[in-house]
Design an enzyme around this catalytic site. Sequence first.
Site, PDB file in Angstrom:
ATOM      1  N   ASN A  91       0.820  -1.201   0.000  1.00  0.00           N
ATOM      2  CA  ASN A  91       0.000   0.000   0.000  1.00  0.00           C
ATOM      3  C   ASN A  91       0.856   1.254   0.000  1.00  0.00           C
ATOM      4  OD1 ASN A  91      -2.191  -1.727   0.154  1.00  0.00           O
ATOM      5  ND2 ASN A  91      -2.316  -1.587   2.389  1.00  0.00           N
ATOM      6  N   HIS A 108       6.057  -0.413  -2.636  1.00  0.00           N
ATOM      7  CA  HIS A 108       5.505   0.307  -3.783  1.00  0.00           C
ATOM      8  C   HIS A 108       5.552   1.818  -3.596  1.00  0.00           C
ATOM      9  CE1 HIS A 108       3.074  -3.482  -5.116  1.00  0.00           C
ATOM     10  NE2 HIS A 108       4.343  -3.524  -5.475  1.00  0.00           N
ATOM     11  N   CYS A 119      17.203  13.852 -10.556  1.00  0.00           N
ATOM     12  CA  CYS A 119      18.360  13.545  -9.703  1.00  0.00           C
ATOM     13  C   CYS A 119      18.085  12.479  -8.655  1.00  0.00           C
ATOM     14  CB  CYS A 119      18.871  14.816  -9.028  1.00  0.00           C
ATOM     15  SG  CYS A 119      17.778  15.480  -7.736  1.00  0.00           S
ATOM     16  N   CYS A 135      12.648  20.853  -8.081  1.00  0.00           N
ATOM     17  CA  CYS A 135      13.371  20.052  -7.098  1.00  0.00           C
ATOM     18  C   CYS A 135      14.267  20.961  -6.259  1.00  0.00           C
ATOM     19  CB  CYS A 135      14.217  18.992  -7.812  1.00  0.00           C
ATOM     20  SG  CYS A 135      15.299  18.044  -6.706  1.00  0.00           S
ATOM     21  N   CYS A 138      18.238  19.834  -7.201  1.00  0.00           N
ATOM     22  CA  CYS A 138      18.861  20.127  -8.497  1.00  0.00           C
ATOM     23  C   CYS A 138      18.238  21.319  -9.216  1.00  0.00           C
ATOM     24  CB  CYS A 138      18.838  18.901  -9.396  1.00  0.00           C
ATOM     25  SG  CYS A 138      17.189  18.443 -10.008  1.00  0.00           S
ATOM     26  N   GLY A 175      -4.773  -9.320   3.289  1.00  0.00           N
ATOM     27  CA  GLY A 175      -5.496  -8.439   2.381  1.00  0.00           C
ATOM     28  C   GLY A 175      -4.868  -8.276   1.019  1.00  0.00           C
ATOM     29  N   THR A 176      -4.254  -9.323   0.491  1.00  0.00           N
ATOM     30  CA  THR A 176      -3.631  -9.232  -0.831  1.00  0.00           C
ATOM     31  C   THR A 176      -4.380 -10.097  -1.841  1.00  0.00           C
ATOM     32  OG1 THR A 176      -2.079 -11.069  -0.519  1.00  0.00           O
ATOM     33  CG2 THR A 176      -1.388  -8.913   0.298  1.00  0.00           C
TER      34      THR A 176
END
Length: 234
Positions: A91, A108, A119, A135, A138, A175-176
């Site tokens: 999740n 994930h 970068c 960013c 950079c 829960g998968t």
Amino acid sequence: MQFQSIVILTGAGISAESGVDTFRDVGGIWSKVRLEDVATPEGFARHPAMVHDFYNQRRAGLAGLHPNPAHLALARLEREFRGRFTLVTQNIDDLHERAGSRQVVHMHGELTRALCAHCGTRAAAPAALSTELACRQCGQVQGMRPDVVWFGEMPYHMDLIYDRLAAADLFVSIGTSGAVYPAAGFVEDARANGSRTLELNLEPSAGTRLFSEARHGPASRLVPDFVDEILARR
């Protein structure tokens, strides 16, 4: 039997009871939007503003949600279990952390984090990401993206996860769907290493037959009962 090293894998089913949309169920996210448009590097390159809008809405939606008893039970297990405890989640929400879990392995990525595509710098995501955001490291614009793993990208922390699976004597999947790899293969890795394996899921997953034991029902009921069992063995 007392366990010395437990690896827990959680998926969309544990957060569904808190109101987080699932992906693959009937009426889930992938029935409403094309994953190719919002969950691939190519989709982001084509329509970055649309991708940002999709994830900004999901990020905003988390604010009104709360951890449920399953999240709270796993936080308790982390606090009180005397062996090694590893919580891996598919999740991208932050409900485990809000429940009190302190060491969550987000394979994930995280909806509340941003990644610079130029970068590789990671930072907390603002309430709304946009193509105008630069960013801080950079200075490049149009490169800050949600720090989530898209289709075609390698999940995070895989070396750590496989090391923990190799040392575990109990692997639990909560829960998968059992349909998304590499996570769907963790049960086979755990079995090969001699672990006991347990599925806690609302209904049988695609890989139920691979587990030593399977219990089916709401995570908010099954997970607290499981945690009580483990902690009673001390």
